[in-house]
Design a protein around this motif. Sequence first.
Motif, PDB file in Angstrom:
ATOM      1  N   LYS A   1       0.835  -1.208   0.000  1.00 35.43           N
ATOM      2  CA  LYS A   1       0.000   0.000   0.000  1.00 35.43           C
ATOM      3  C   LYS A   1       0.873   1.263   0.000  1.00 35.43           C
ATOM      4  O   LYS A   1       0.604   2.229   0.703  1.00 35.43           O
ATOM      5  CB  LYS A   1      -0.946  -0.016   1.198  1.00 35.43           C
ATOM      6  CG  LYS A   1      -1.935  -1.180   1.177  1.00 35.43           C
ATOM      7  CD  LYS A   1      -2.880  -1.155   2.366  1.00 35.43           C
ATOM      8  CE  LYS A   1      -3.863  -2.328   2.304  1.00 35.43           C
ATOM      9  NZ  LYS A   1      -4.789  -2.349   3.466  1.00 35.43           N
ATOM     10  N   TYR A   2       1.928   1.186  -0.770  1.00 36.86           N
ATOM     11  CA  TYR A   2       2.858   2.293  -0.994  1.00 36.86           C
ATOM     12  C   TYR A   2       3.598   2.716   0.278  1.00 36.86           C
ATOM     13  O   TYR A   2       4.107   3.824   0.375  1.00 36.86           O
ATOM     14  CB  TYR A   2       2.153   3.479  -1.639  1.00 36.86           C
ATOM     15  CG  TYR A   2       1.634   3.137  -3.018  1.00 36.86           C
ATOM     16  CD1 TYR A   2       2.449   3.234  -4.135  1.00 36.86           C
ATOM     17  CD2 TYR A   2       0.323   2.656  -3.192  1.00 36.86           C
ATOM     18  CE1 TYR A   2       1.986   2.880  -5.399  1.00 36.86           C
ATOM     19  CE2 TYR A   2      -0.148   2.299  -4.450  1.00 36.86           C
ATOM     20  CZ  TYR A   2       0.687   2.420  -5.546  1.00 36.86           C
ATOM     21  OH  TYR A   2       0.232   2.058  -6.780  1.00 36.86           O
ATOM     22  N   ARG A   3       3.643   1.815   1.231  1.00 32.80           N
ATOM     23  CA  ARG A   3       4.470   2.048   2.413  1.00 32.80           C
ATOM     24  C   ARG A   3       5.953   1.986   2.054  1.00 32.80           C
ATOM     25  O   ARG A   3       6.775   2.726   2.608  1.00 32.80           O
ATOM     26  CB  ARG A   3       4.147   1.005   3.485  1.00 32.80           C
ATOM     27  CG  ARG A   3       5.178   0.893   4.601  1.00 32.80           C
ATOM     28  CD  ARG A   3       4.752  -0.100   5.677  1.00 32.80           C
ATOM     29  NE  ARG A   3       4.406  -1.398   5.135  1.00 32.80           N
ATOM     30  CZ  ARG A   3       5.290  -2.375   4.882  1.00 32.80           C
ATOM     31  NH1 ARG A   3       6.580  -2.163   5.083  1.00 32.80           N
ATOM     32  NH2 ARG A   3       4.889  -3.544   4.426  1.00 32.80           N
TER      33      ARG A   3
END
Length: 397
Positions: free
Chosen positions: A377-379
């Motif tokens: 999740k684009y972490r």
Amino acid sequence: MSVHQLPGEVWIQVLGYLCVADKHSVRATCIDFRELVDCGLLWKDWTIVLAFPKASYNSPFWEMLRRRKINKVVVRSTRAKDWRQLARCLPSITTVVMERSSQEILDVLKNFTHLKHLAVRCSCTSLLLTASAVHKAERLTHLSICRVQFPSKSIEHLISAFIDFRNLTSLVCHDTELNEECTMTTYLILGCLPRLKHLSLTCGRNVQAVLRHTTPLPVKEAHALSSLELIHCDHSLPQDAMKLLPNLQRLVLIYKYSDKDFVADIWFAAMREDLKAWLSALHRLSTLVIKLGPHVNRYVPNLIHLHIDPWPSCLGTITAEIPQLFPKLQSLKIRGKHVPEEDFLGFQKMADLRYVEMLDSRPQFSEMAAKLQVLTKYRVQVIDSHQRDILDCDCSL
């Protein structure tokens, strides 16, 4: 729209988003923007490289640097008159890198009255580096020596010079003739520099014998060191070597091979066992860098930064072990060659991971990176390898 319709601090915030070339383009438009672009806040921690061409630098150039509060300089001139001009025009300099060194230039250093960080590199003749070379020896906190010749080949002679720089917190000594003699014995350096926090050495032939020296390292001095770099570490250290450094938080090991057949059959396996022993003794280790050496097969639960580039130069299926060995990693730097996609995507298992820096590129890399970002999740950000700091020498590349 007039420049004065917005407060200066707002313009500084806006200009901070521009690259250097764009800043200079804005600066050329009018006097008001010139003053804004030259604000020191926009050039904080900036380092300038001075080559001193034949035409030299004029007064407006030096005035611009003073307004920007530039205090870090890399100099590529061997003319003493250029160094005297630098000291005269930028009296507040705190960091100096001498890319081409000579005794004549060293004698000018005492003109830099605020000097704290000094790097001396690439001397063609012997240099006599003593505390008298700088304005105040006790002010110097960082000293870097790389590819420098000394008049005496005695390690005791250089150690006695270090004693006068008693407030050093960082010492780098690479590729000197002295390293081949006894690798700047760690226990002697720490004994005479009790405030030392970072030590970087090029290892010579006798590094194993040195660290097995029977003289114990004073506990008080050893506890100060938090960062250790060993370059060309191609001989095994004793497995209990790191017990002398219980507070070490950063360890960099860069190996050098002279006989690859020997490495593959005998030395390589022994180094894996030694590495396991070192890591087991370093309970506070948070950063580990290994280049051209064995891969890590030891569980290090508190490691948060890992840079691994083993020999041969590929991780391959070893990549799958990283989430299990280093569950708390926040940043990872690897070479993507021969890394299976499934194992690369497995990095999502590390809940604290924020950055993956790739040392190389390959056609399918961008697609794999995009998949990892979606899975996390684009972490996790996947980035290309950064350029080195210009203040650092290239010995660890």
